[in-house]
Design an enzyme around this catalytic site. Structure first.
Site, PDB file in Angstrom:
ATOM      1  N   ARG A  90       0.857  -1.186   0.000  1.00 43.18           N
ATOM      2  CA  ARG A  90       0.000   0.000   0.000  1.00 43.18           C
ATOM      3  C   ARG A  90       0.893   1.237   0.000  1.00 43.18           C
ATOM      4  O   ARG A  90       1.656   1.443   0.934  1.00 43.18           O
ATOM      5  CB  ARG A  90      -0.899  -0.015   1.238  1.00 43.18           C
ATOM      6  CG  ARG A  90      -1.732   1.236   1.415  1.00 43.18           C
ATOM      7  CD  ARG A  90      -2.697   1.139   2.604  1.00 43.18           C
ATOM      8  NE  ARG A  90      -3.456   2.352   2.709  1.00 43.18           N
ATOM      9  CZ  ARG A  90      -3.290   3.294   3.658  1.00 43.18           C
ATOM     10  NH1 ARG A  90      -2.415   3.116   4.622  1.00 43.18           N
ATOM     11  NH2 ARG A  90      -4.018   4.381   3.649  1.00 43.18           N
ATOM     12  N   HIS A 140      -2.651  10.950   0.543  1.00 41.48           N
ATOM     13  CA  HIS A 140      -2.186  10.743   1.915  1.00 41.48           C
ATOM     14  C   HIS A 140      -1.541  12.060   2.371  1.00 41.48           C
ATOM     15  O   HIS A 140      -0.356  12.113   2.676  1.00 41.48           O
ATOM     16  CB  HIS A 140      -1.219   9.558   1.970  1.00 41.48           C
ATOM     17  CG  HIS A 140      -1.016   8.960   3.331  1.00 41.48           C
ATOM     18  ND1 HIS A 140      -1.139   7.607   3.586  1.00 41.48           N
ATOM     19  CD2 HIS A 140      -0.690   9.512   4.523  1.00 41.48           C
ATOM     20  CE1 HIS A 140      -0.876   7.353   4.867  1.00 41.48           C
ATOM     21  NE2 HIS A 140      -0.594   8.498   5.456  1.00 41.48           N
ATOM     22  N   GLU A 185      -7.317   8.588   5.892  1.00 42.36           N
ATOM     23  CA  GLU A 185      -7.640   9.285   7.135  1.00 42.36           C
ATOM     24  C   GLU A 185      -8.075  10.739   6.926  1.00 42.36           C
ATOM     25  O   GLU A 185      -7.383  11.675   7.355  1.00 42.36           O
ATOM     26  CB  GLU A 185      -6.457   9.231   8.107  1.00 42.36           C
ATOM     27  CG  GLU A 185      -6.025   7.837   8.469  1.00 42.36           C
ATOM     28  CD  GLU A 185      -5.012   7.786   9.623  1.00 42.36           C
ATOM     29  OE1 GLU A 185      -4.535   8.848  10.052  1.00 42.36           O
ATOM     30  OE2 GLU A 185      -4.716   6.675  10.090  1.00 42.36           O
ATOM     31  N   ASN A 312      -7.764   1.881   9.754  1.00 40.10           N
ATOM     32  CA  ASN A 312      -6.483   2.121  10.433  1.00 40.10           C
ATOM     33  C   ASN A 312      -6.734   2.104  11.930  1.00 40.10           C
ATOM     34  O   ASN A 312      -7.640   2.782  12.413  1.00 40.10           O
ATOM     35  CB  ASN A 312      -5.894   3.478  10.043  1.00 40.10           C
ATOM     36  CG  ASN A 312      -5.353   3.483   8.632  1.00 40.10           C
ATOM     37  OD1 ASN A 312      -5.436   2.482   7.916  1.00 40.10           O
ATOM     38  ND2 ASN A 312      -4.798   4.600   8.217  1.00 40.10           N
ATOM     39  N   TYR A 314      -4.664   2.040  15.851  1.00 41.68           N
ATOM     40  CA  TYR A 314      -3.449   2.049  16.677  1.00 41.68           C
ATOM     41  C   TYR A 314      -3.733   1.894  18.169  1.00 41.68           C
ATOM     42  O   TYR A 314      -2.988   1.221  18.866  1.00 41.68           O
ATOM     43  CB  TYR A 314      -2.640   3.334  16.429  1.00 41.68           C
ATOM     44  CG  TYR A 314      -2.032   3.361  15.047  1.00 41.68           C
ATOM     45  CD1 TYR A 314      -0.810   2.742  14.798  1.00 41.68           C
ATOM     46  CD2 TYR A 314      -2.692   3.943  13.974  1.00 41.68           C
ATOM     47  CE1 TYR A 314      -0.250   2.720  13.533  1.00 41.68           C
ATOM     48  CE2 TYR A 314      -2.138   3.931  12.695  1.00 41.68           C
ATOM     49  CZ  TYR A 314      -0.923   3.326  12.481  1.00 41.68           C
ATOM     50  OH  TYR A 314      -0.373   3.303  11.221  1.00 41.68           O
ATOM     51  N   GLU A 391      -3.780  -0.056   8.076  1.00 47.24           N
ATOM     52  CA  GLU A 391      -2.622   0.334   8.903  1.00 47.24           C
ATOM     53  C   GLU A 391      -2.791  -0.198  10.308  1.00 47.24           C
ATOM     54  O   GLU A 391      -3.845  -0.035  10.922  1.00 47.24           O
ATOM     55  CB  GLU A 391      -2.466   1.861   9.013  1.00 47.24           C
ATOM     56  CG  GLU A 391      -1.902   2.540   7.815  1.00 47.24           C
ATOM     57  CD  GLU A 391      -1.717   4.043   8.032  1.00 47.24           C
ATOM     58  OE1 GLU A 391      -1.461   4.473   9.174  1.00 47.24           O
ATOM     59  OE2 GLU A 391      -1.849   4.776   7.040  1.00 47.24           O
TER      60      GLU A 391
HETATM   61  C1  FCB Z   1      -1.467   7.274  10.593  1.00 43.63           C
HETATM   62  C2  FCB Z   1      -0.992   7.786   9.250  1.00 43.63           C
HETATM   63  C3  FCB Z   1       0.360   7.255   8.844  1.00 43.63           C
HETATM   64  C4  FCB Z   1       1.303   7.191  10.025  1.00 43.63           C
HETATM   65  C5  FCB Z   1       0.668   6.425  11.148  1.00 43.63           C
HETATM   66  C6  FCB Z   1       1.566   6.229  12.338  1.00 43.63           C
HETATM   67  O1  FCB Z   1      -2.346   8.187  11.149  1.00 43.63           O
HETATM   68  O2  FCB Z   1      -1.919   7.457   8.255  1.00 43.63           O
HETATM   69  O3  FCB Z   1       0.851   8.069   7.816  1.00 43.63           O
HETATM   70  O4  FCB Z   1       1.654   8.468  10.416  1.00 43.63           O
HETATM   71  O5  FCB Z   1      -0.490   7.098  11.571  1.00 43.63           O
END
Ligand code: FCB
Length: 486
Positions: A90, A140, A185, A312, A314, A391
């Site tokens: 990607r 992006h 995002e 995405n 985290y 992500e």
């Molecule tokens: C996301 C972004 C990516 C990177 C990760 C850690 O928000 O899409 O570019 O910065 O976080």
């Protein structure tokens, strides 16, 4: 080094779990974060060039001028992907490589830059030659500076420009790209770029942030249509959203969660997947804007069928209603504070509460159960919509061993726990098609510059040498075996 653990879920740490044969294992990067070559072959300036060169905006004054020098090292990087055995890659396309803009601010006219197209065409061919599926993101975050000078995402003309850019890319690569992703995002583009100010272009204008939300939504829908009309192959279509997985605290917790969920999640899934803005979003933001930038026909244009929804993830966030008196804990939930607000209409109402650890080097809490919960919740909300993790990954302060290897047990552990979570979601019936680890390479981490390393491959930013980290080797084994290794 802290011992890797995860709050409340010591068992999110499995091995041996088998993924189905068609499951796509990939890794991801983004143009401004890896390419460098910021002024070569006709690339014009983007908002991130301007922002990173503005003193005080990015850690240590770092810029993406060189980054990982991927633009010049693309063949070696392709070989690296092949060595890792990736099913898919990607990447994102730098819009300022594709079109250059002349004319006064306010009326930029675009010229197609063939050299920019050629770079991505070679990248796509290089992927296909190596049996790796190209998953291309149109946007992006590196907006051509001329379009920002003409108003940026808060103005509608940027949507027209994006549609034209999408048509150019559809015609150029639509015969070979496996999956088109319109936006990465849009939450960050709109709220961090125009509200909070921690991302380019760094504006602090709550009403403009909401106009940007709408124009990004419209840009997504129009781009899907433009790509469909111009792509000669049969690519899949998608968009990537960064969902906020929210917990509530204190009295009125449900209302705090509802407000942030509306701004962060439903402001995008509403129009994109249901063809409507949530009524509570419009109410919560009524003091900021009347949403008159939404024109007749826009919602139908935004509401395009997509083949796969990019997710995405985290970490999680906890919110509560602010008492109006105590010092306010306000952040964007992810990317540090920068003066403005990422939460128009709710910035004086809701506050974010510190999350319990453990944390990554970003200070983000490690919560694999949040990923399982998110995937299950999305598949309940949108039962017909296949999902793809576009992500997931972690920054840690890596240490290079004497023999030159990079043992990164915390990142490996983070990935194991999140692959476990994804597998559990699938066992609960979620139609999850793939998983892209962020990131292939250590790279320019936006406001944090080169201070934060997310790669499964280390980049020495002095020599630009690449070294596969232990997590990268572990991931290669996962891809090879289609099962989580010991
Ligand atoms: C996301 C972004 C990516 C990177 C990760 C850690 O928000 O899409 O570019 O910065 O976080």
């Amino acid at each position: 080094m802290t011992e890797p653990t995860t709050q409340g879920n010591p068992d999110y740490r499995d091995s041996g779990l088998v993924f189905p044969p068609g499951f796509t294992f990939g890794s991801a990067t983004a143009s401004y974060q890896v390419e460098g070559a910021f002024d070569e072959d006709g690339r014009g300036p983007s908002t991130w060039d301007t922002f990173s060169k503005t003193p005080g905006k990015v850690w240590n004054g770092d810029t993406g001028d060189v980054a990982c020098d991927h633009y010049h090292r693309v063949d070696a990087d392709l070989d690296l992907m092949k060595d890792l055995g990736l099913d898919a890659y990607r990447f994102s396309i730098a819009w300022p490589r594709i079109q250059s803009f002349d004319g006064a601010a306010g009326s930029p006219t675009a010229v197609v830059n063939q050299k920019g197209i050629d770079f991505y065409s070679r990248l796509v061919d290089g992927l296909l030659e190596r049996g790796i599926k190209p998953v291309a993101t149109l946007y992006h975050w590196d907006l051509p500076q001329a379009l920002e000078d003409a108003g940026g995402w808060p103005v509608r003309a940027t949507v027209d420009a994006f549609e034209e850019y999408a048509s150019i890319m559809g015609a150029a690569l639509g015969d070979r790209v496996h999956t088109w992703t319109t936006l990465n995002e849009p939450w960050c583009s709109a709220y961090l770029g125009y509200g909070q100010g921690g991302h380019a272009p760094g504006r602090h204008e709550p009403a403009a942030a909401l106009a940007a939300v709408h124009h990004l939504n419209l840009a997504h829908g129009r781009a899907v249509s433009a790509l469909r009309a111009t792509s000669a192959g049969s690519p899949e279509y998608s968009v990537t959203l960064n969902f906020h997985v929210l917990r509530g605290a204190g009295d009125g917790a449900a209302d705090a969660v509802r407000r942030i969920d509306a701004l962060a999640n439903r402001a995008f899934t509403g129009p994109m997947l249901k063809g409507e803005y949530p009524a509570d979003l419009l109410e919560d933001t009524a003091s900021v804007t009347d949403w008159s930038f939404v024109q007749d026909g826009d919602l139908a244009a935004i509401h395009q069928p997509i083949d796969v929804l990019g997710v995405n993830y985290y970490s999680t966030a906890t919110v509560r209603l602010w008492d109006g008196v105590s010092p306010k804990q306000m952040n964007d939930g992810h990317k540090g504070a920068a003066g403005g607000t990422a939460w128009p209409g709710s910035d004086r109402v809701v506050e974010f509460v510190e999350q319990p650890g453990p944390y990554t080097a970003m200070g983000w809490n490690i919560a694999p159960e949040g990923l399982e919960e998110l995937l299950v919740s999305l598949s309940e909300q949108f039962p017909e919509q296949p999902l793809m993790i576009t992500e997931n990954g972690a920054a840690f302060d890596d240490v290079v061993a004497e023999d030159g290897s990079v043992p990164d047990p915390e990142r490996l552990d983070y990935l194991r726990r999140h692959f476990t979570a994804a597998h559990r979601a699938m066992a609960r019936g979620v139609d999850l098609r793939g998983y892209f680890v962020w990131s292939l390479l250590d790279n320019f981490e936006w406001g944090y510059g080169y201070a934060k390393r997310f790669g499964i491959v280390r980049v020495d930013f002095d020599t630009l040498e690449r070294t596969v980290k232990n997590s990268g080797r572990w991931y290669a084994e996962l891809v090879r075996e289609r099962a989580i290794p010991d």
